[in-house]
Scaffold this active site. Structure first.
Site: not given
Ligand code: ATP
Ligand code: MG
Length: 562
Positions: A41, A267, A277
């Site tokens: 995102e 994760r 984030k």
């Molecule tokens: P949010 O959705 O809360 O803004 P997010 O960390 O999920 O935060 P995204 O931009 O949706 O952010 O993440 C993009 C991809 O990265 C998603 O598929 C998410 O699952 C993956 N991702 C995010 N944080 C981690 C992590 N700590 N370890 C592994 N994959 C991650």
């Protein structure tokens, strides 16, 4: 070396995702295709956790000769921006990956998604609800109590169609109506209790402008976008496990002939770090750090500015493995990966962070020797550098003591030490100012010790130095961990455990003159100090700025013990 000579290196155990894909391929699923996607995102910069998802998605695609799409999940216009989208692209490229053809956006599919929503209404699988957000929450039930049907759930299909068309036309205020899937209000999985799939939000979008007053929700958007792109394996983090039945429900109930498979993995969590984030945004907004690319940040742009080689991040992610178990990874592992690469690749140089003047009394005043030193002790192919030697040098304050025991293998009054890449010296005198601080040390050098040991005695220690006249001034920034506790996210307010001493700047440092030719982002080993990088943003020959990448040895193990 041929495969048969070293078989053990070729047998890498497969992880559970590879096992699933191998089985799919064996059964001829998806006509043998493997298609993944990375779906950020654009509401912040990518962090070390995202690196895991990137390495996994792009890595799996490469391994199976498939492709990985970059798709911006841009369905929440309130927090998204073009700056973030651009930074995300740059970070993925820097990390060493290439997405399949053009960049995609969930917003590219808004029209398709709208049509799928109409299809669900027509099949009596979705309805327009008039409950307020609060009422919906009340009706939803809880983990122990089933929910209740909305009084609008059984309204005629035609009525929902009409209202949904008018929602799209912008006739209603934000939050007035919502489109909900009609699934099961008593499902043990709360995600399946008639989830909202469209909401009214009359807000400008970075790509579609004002075309849409309604926006699809994540659970409706993600699976349909995956299916539209022909994604075969949709890899996401564990928290989406209970979204999977909804993912499958949507795909099963719309007219599309692909069915991507969602697979969840754990994760990546790093000790002494945050990977949220929202919290990273707070650190930037409240100016706790200098920006998203502050070298202390766990963002990819921060790690880049810190000097971490992209390969080290890829190696680190590989070492953490792919599992379904949540765990916290030690910072030492990341730093290990960084050192592994830099030890081989970084040219050696000498830098004095806390200069102390050293005068060699028996060395001619106007003489300069241009000594040759290897750029790498084990790799001759890197060549040599010229290190000027003269009467007045700088050594590091910490490398001198008036008195010390045998463990201090540096310069001590009355004793000898070797100057790295040059001669053996003996300290004869210490000069102090009125407040008793040491301002200078006077020494003698043994002219017969260049590149060889004295025949009659053993000299133990080696210290680094630069020539006062020939060296250049530099700013050197040394970093410590950004937080004082291993799990700052678990604290009441994570900002309370920010390490006040996470940045230390040596503004009077001296470096070899060869550093004038360094380029931003070039990495070096400052002998005896650690690995350093010429700052990506500020470094110029007129403004020599280095960031410490990592020390020579693991200091984290000690921190963990204490
Ligand atoms: P949010 O959705 O809360 O803004 P997010 O960390 O999920 O935060 P995204 O931009 O949706 O952010 O993440 C993009 C991809 O990265 C998603 O598929 C998410 O699952 C993956 N991702 C995010 N944080 C981690 C992590 N700590 N370890 C592994 N994959 C991650
Ligand atoms: Mg997300």
């Amino acid at each position: 070396m041929s495969h048969s000579e070293k078989p053990e290196e070729n047998i890498k155990p497969t992880n559970f995702i590879e096992n699933i894909i191998n089985e799919d391929l064996q059964q001829g699923k998806n006509d043998g295709a493997v298609m993944t996607r990375f779906p950020p995102e654009p509401n912040g910069y990518l962090h070390v956790g995202h690196a895991k998802s990137i390495c996994l998605n792009f890595g799996i695609a490469a391994q199976y000769h498939g492709n990985c799409n970059l798709r911006f999940d841009d369905t929440n216009p309130a927090k998204e921006s073009d700056e973030f989208a651009k930074a995300i692209q740059a970070d993925i490229e820097w990390l060493g990956f290439k997405w399949n053809a053009k960049i995609r956006h969930a917003s590219d599919y808004f029209e398709n998604l709208y049509q799928y929503a109409i299809e669900l209404i027509e099949k009596n699988l979705a309805f327009v609800d008039e409950l307020s957000a609060d009422e919906m929450r009340e009706y939803r039930g809880s983990l122990t109590e089933p929910g209740k049907n909305s009084p609008f759930r059984d309204r005629p299909i035609a009525e929902s169609l009409d209202l949904f068309t008018r929602m799209r036309a912008g006739e209603f205020a934000d939050g007035k109506l919502a489109l909900r899937a009609k699934i099961d209000m008593s499902s043990p999985n709360i995600k399946m209790r008639d989830p909202v799939i469209y909401r009214i939000k009359r807000m400008h979008h970075i790509r579609t402008g004002d075309a849409w007053p309604i926006y699809p929700m994540y659970d409706f958007t993600h699976c349909t976008s995956d299916a539209i792109e022909g994604i075969t394996h949709s890899l996401c983090t564990l928290e989406f496990e209970d979204h999977r039945p909804l993912y499958d429900w949507v795909i099963d109930n719309i007219s599309i002939d692909t069915h991507p498979q969602q697979i969840e993995f754990s994760r990546l969590n790093l000790a002494y770090t945050i990977t949220s984030k929202r919290k990273l945004t707070q650190l930037v907004d409240e100016e706790v750090v200098g920006g998203w690319d502050d070298p202390r940040m766990p963002t990819l742009s921060g790690m880049r500015r810190r000097g971490y080689p992209p390969q080290a991040i890829r190696d680190f992610v590989e070492l953490t493995g792919v599992t379904k178990k949540n765990h916290v990874v030690d910072m030492a592992l990341l730093e290990f990966s960084v050192r592994e690469i830099l030890n081989k690749q970084a040219a050696r140089t000498m830098a004095v962070l806390r200069p102390l003047k050293l005068v060699i009394e028996n060395y001619p005043k106007d003489k300069t020797e241009l000594l040759q030193a290897p750029k790498h002790p084990q790799d001759e192919s890197m060549g040599k550098r010229t290190v000027p030697f003269s009467k007045v040098l700088y050594i590091d304050e910490e490398d001198f003591r008036e008195e010390a025991n045998k463990k201090f293998k540096r310069l001590v009054l009355g004793k000898e030490v070797r100057l790295r890449n040059s001669y053996v010296i003996r300290c004869d005198e210490v000069i102090k100012n009125d407040s008793g601080e040491i301002t200078e040390v006077r020494c003698h050098y043994d002219a017969d010790t260049l590149g060889k040991n004295p025949p009659d005695r053993k000299v133990k220690g080696v210290i680094h130095w630069v020539s006062a006249e020939h060296s250049v001034a530099a700013k050197v920034r040394v970093y410590d961990r950004l937080f004082t506790t291993a799990n700052p996210a678990a604290e009441g307010n994570f900002l309370d455990c920010v390490n006040a001493n996470s940045l230390c700047e040596y503004s009077n440092a001296r470096v070899e003159p060869s550093m004038l030719d360094a380029k931003p982002e070039q990495r070096f080993q400052f002998e005896r100090e650690g690995y350093f990088v010429a700052d990506k943003v500020e470094f110029t020959p007129q403004n020599i700025v280095f960031n410490m990448i990592v020390g020579l040895r693991d200091t984290w193990a000690k921190i963990e013990q204490n």
